[in-house]
Design an enzyme around this catalytic site. Structure first.
Site, short mmCIF file in Angstrom:
data_model
loop_
_atom_site.label_atom_id
_atom_site.label_comp_id
_atom_site.label_asym_id
_atom_site.label_seq_id
_atom_site.Cartn_x
_atom_site.Cartn_y
_atom_site.Cartn_z
N GLY A 154 44.90 45.26 37.96
CA GLY A 154 46.22 45.89 38.02
C GLY A 154 47.26 45.01 38.71
O GLY A 154 48.46 45.11 38.44
N ALA A 194 43.46 47.65 40.94
CA ALA A 194 43.44 49.10 41.15
C ALA A 194 42.54 49.41 42.34
O ALA A 194 41.69 48.60 42.71
CB ALA A 194 42.91 49.78 39.90
N GLU A 196 38.33 43.45 34.80
CA GLU A 196 37.89 44.84 34.60
C GLU A 196 36.55 44.96 33.90
O GLU A 196 35.77 45.86 34.20
CB GLU A 196 38.95 45.63 33.82
CG GLU A 196 40.20 45.97 34.62
CD GLU A 196 41.24 44.86 34.64
OE1 GLU A 196 40.92 43.74 34.20
OE2 GLU A 196 42.37 45.11 35.09
N GLU A 228 48.50 42.84 36.13
CA GLU A 228 49.29 43.64 35.18
C GLU A 228 50.70 43.90 35.73
O GLU A 228 51.67 43.96 34.98
CB GLU A 228 48.55 44.95 34.87
CG GLU A 228 47.30 44.70 34.02
CD GLU A 228 46.50 45.95 33.74
OE1 GLU A 228 46.05 46.58 34.72
OE2 GLU A 228 46.35 46.32 32.56
#
Ligand code: COA
Length: 704
Positions: free
Chosen positions: A102, A63, A125, A105
């Site tokens: 992310g 992210a 994270e 992911e």
């Protein structure tokens, strides 16, 4: 500017390339670009399969951390990933470099995953005070099972592509290579899947391999011991447990709820501050474009623990090292120490045995004459901490080392200007303050003296980067940034003990705050002789109102030097690493109080922490005000990396901003009511409070 996500066809394969330098972070434009590209692939009748790749050095770094704490901008990442997973045609992720957060992911949302050898895949994270919030906690365990997912998500450490293949996280491992190789391997894999008629395999539709219910309780118990008060790893365990009981949709909703809760915590703010501070710290105003002096051949003078650690660090970074000792026997001992450090690196899998041998045989030599250093690019001195010894050594080096070489001292408190004046070339002299053990600790204080040339400073910063260390620029003063501030913090702790708290209570309170160790555990580790010598050194200039921790001197005089003598503040039976309380300590402390005429009082843990932290913050403000540290963030990085300050609080200055500078100032004034010699609020702190500003304002003002 190029499109953040490019769409192109390679015959019947659609290639979706994420291009958002430097790390392909999933900023709003990338999310929108991916959503559009997936929709286009769905409509594109010529495309039968899609491959997602990253351009540049890695797949996707996660992210966009810069967006955290700001209002969310659609499309949200979980929805983009659902669109990938639910796409009726197969999608392959082809990963090189790293797939993190992310980024991983997204790969988990794809129907098949290929990674090049050497790739690192992880969900880091928790290191930012968060947990995966776009399906990581729900999809990963469906591929790898719960135990691997628990390790990866609560630990935050990436795994290698080989491990990822073993655990089921990826389906195919390809040869190492760059972005172009990932693209080629991804397209070939996609074609194979088509030819074999392999169906889409959405991760979210798989079942999780059953595990014993105790697994979660055991992990929570282990984290309660190891996480030093961090909440994110525990939230991640909740999300993984939810994955075992809920449908994918409900699990994703629960994951999102937990993720958003974490987003609002001060821990998240502290960890992200630490992340950016570590990267900003080497960017110093005034040094742009200054070409660093090159360093390949290094001399180290002194082969004790410090010198040997410094030499090891240099060797591991591929530098050529000549170590000077007073005689051949000492040189041989230094070589043994270094060989031992390298053996540990081999045992830990950080160095292969063949390279260990070539480092020692080809890149390292010892000598007794300074003349052996005539051609080196840098000399680092790690001899006895005494000004006369250092001046004499620098004078001698000045006579033999080639012009243009950097002459560095590893002193932890002596005046680098005075050392520089012992040479005819003060512009070449700098302080490189390594922390012990020097081949392990990441912090390096780069002490810039009055005459130090800018290219010597940038040379030192470039060296630190090569050594894998975090360099912080410091100005010249007693103790530089770290030890100077530490001395105030230690003094505040000693005052609390003199006034009635036990050293054990202080250690407990400080560790409950999140420090790796309490101040008295640190004393035992370092040796009580160190503090005693410092007090002796400073005794002549001591102010009559300065309070002396006479209990520490009493312990020293009784031969209680800490771990090395088996007894200090704690007892260490039979070389135990973990100390146990010593029933006799209270007597020693009580005698010191009685001799000073102090009536002891009780402290609660909160007051102890407030006092120790207020001293640290106040001295941190002085260090910034005097220009010893360039910005408050430099102080934060020093304490997080050199002194075990809890990273999730960002550092002492970030912590001060979080509690409010007005609160810190009010504490200082309260404490000053009973001791206005020690407690004197720094002018910078008073000014910031008067102006309604904080330390972050000073960080923001200083743009390199
Ligand atoms: N979002 C925004 N910026 C990021 C970023 C992210 N996820 N990851 C890195 N950056 C920025 C850094 O701040 C740095 O910026 P700068 O050049 O202005 O200082 C730049 O990208 C390069 O990063 P750096 O860490 O110096 O590069 P590297 O090659 O050493 O490491 C990574 C690359 C991706 C391994 C590393 O940056 C990293 O670990 N990033 C965080 C990954 C993460 O935690 N993702 C999950 C987010 S929830």
């Amino acid at each position: 500017m190029s499109e953040p996500v490019a769409y192109e066809l390679d015959a019947d394969v659609a290639v979706l390339t994420v291009d958002n330098p430097p790390v392909n972070a999933l900023s709003r434009d990338v999310r929108a670009g991916l959503a559009d590209a997936v929709a286009r692939f769905e409509r594109d009748e010529a495309a039968r399969v899609a491959v997602i790749v990253g351009s540049g050095r890695l797949f996707i770094g996660g992210a966009d951390i810069g967006e955290f704490g700001k209002p969310p901008m659609p499309p949200a990442l979980p929805n983009v990933i659902l669109a990938i997973e639910r796409c009726p045609k197969p999608i392959v992720a082809a990963i090189h470099g790293s797939a993190l957060g992310g980024g991983l992911e997204i790969a988990l949302g794809a129907h098949h995953r290929l990674a090049l050898a050497g790739t690192r895949l992880g969900l880091p994270e928790v290191t930012l005070g968060l947990m995966p919030g776009a399906g990581g906690t729900q999809r990963l365990p469906r591929l790898t099972g719960i135990p691997v997912a628990l390790d990866m998500i609560t630990g935050g450490r990436p795994v290698s592509a080989a491990r990822a293949l073993e655990s089921g996280l990826i389906d195919r491992l390809a040869d190492a290579g760059d972005a172009g190789d990932a693209r080629r391997a991804g397209i070939a894999f996609a074609r194979e899947l088509l030819a074999d008629g392999t169906a889409r395999r959405p991760s979210g539709e798989r079942d999780i391999a059953p595990v014993a219910a105790e697994v979660f309780g055991e992990r929570r118990a282990a984290l309660a011991r190891s996480a030093r008060g961090q909440v994110a790893p525990l939230a991640a365990v909740d999300a993984l447990e939810a994955a075992t009981r809920l449908s994918l949709d409900d699990g994703l909703a629960e994951e999102r709820r937990l993720f958003l809760e974490l987003m609002d915590t001060p821990q998240r703010a502290g960890l992200i501050h630490a992340f950016f501070a570590e990267r900003r710290v080497a960017k110093l105003p005034g040094l742009q474009g200054v070409e660093p002096r090159g360093i390949e051949r290094v001399g180290v003078v002194g082969g004790g623990t410090m010198g040997a650690g410094i030499a090891t660090s240099m060797l591991l970074a591929g530098l050529d090292v000549t170590l000077i000792e007073r005689d051949e026997a000492s040189g041989a001992r230094a070589r043994e120490t270094i060989a031992g450090y390298l053996d540990t690196a081999v045992e830990r899998g950080k160095l292969d045995a063949g390279r260990r041998a070539s480092l020692l045989d080809d890149a390292f030599r010892t000598g007794v004459a300074h003349a052996a250093l005539a051609d080196v690019d840098l000399v680092v001195e790690a001899v006895f901490e005494d000004m006369d010894v250092k001046r004499e050594l620098f004078g001698a080096l000045d006579g033999v080392v080639r012009p243009g070489a950097i002459l560095a001292t590893n002193t932890s408190y002596l005046d680098v200007d005075e050392i520089a004046r012992a040479t005819s070339r003060p512009a070449d002299v700098i302080g490189l303050h390594f922390f012990s053990p020097a081949h392990v600790m990441k912090l390096l204080e780069v002490v810039v003296a009055d005459a130090t040339a800018p290219e010597v400073v940038t040379g030192a910063l470039a060296l630190a980067k090569r050594l894998g260390k975090i360099a912080v620029r410091a100005g010249v003063c007693d103790g530089f940034i770290g030890n100077r501030i530490l001395a105030r913090y230690r003094a505040a702790a000693d005052h609390v003990v003199l006034d009635g708290a036990s050293p054990y209570q202080v250690d407990r309170a400080i560790k409950a705050f999140g420090f790796a160790m309490g101040p008295y555990e640190v004393s035992d580790l370092a040796g009580l002789d160190i503090g005693h010598a410092t007090r002796r050194r400073k005794a002549a200039e001591r102010h009559p109102r300065e309070r002396v921790p006479t209990f520490a001197d009493a312990l020293f005089e009784a031969g209680r030097l800490g771990r090395k003598s088996g007894r200090g503040y704690y007892r260490y039976p039979e070389g135990a690493r973990q100390g146990e309380p010593d029933p006799d300590l209270e007597r020693v402390v009580a005698e010191a109080r009685a001799a000073a005429g102090i009536e002891p009082r009780a402290f609660d843990d909160e007051e102890i922490v407030r006092r120790c932290l207020a001293a640290m913050i106040d001295e941190g403000a002085r260090v910034v005000d005097e220009g010893i540290a360039a910005r408050p963030l430099d102080v934060d990085v020093v304490f997080v990396h050199g002194y075990g300050f809890p990273r999730h609080r960002g550092g002492p200055m970030k912590h001060a901003d979080a509690v409010g500078l007005d609160t810190v100032l009010a504490d200082l004034r309260t404490f000053a009511a009973s001791d206005d010699h020690f407690w004197r609020p720094s002018p910078l702190l008073e000014r910031l409070v008067a102006e309604g500003g904080d330390f972050q304002d000073l960080n923001d003002e200083s743009v390199a």
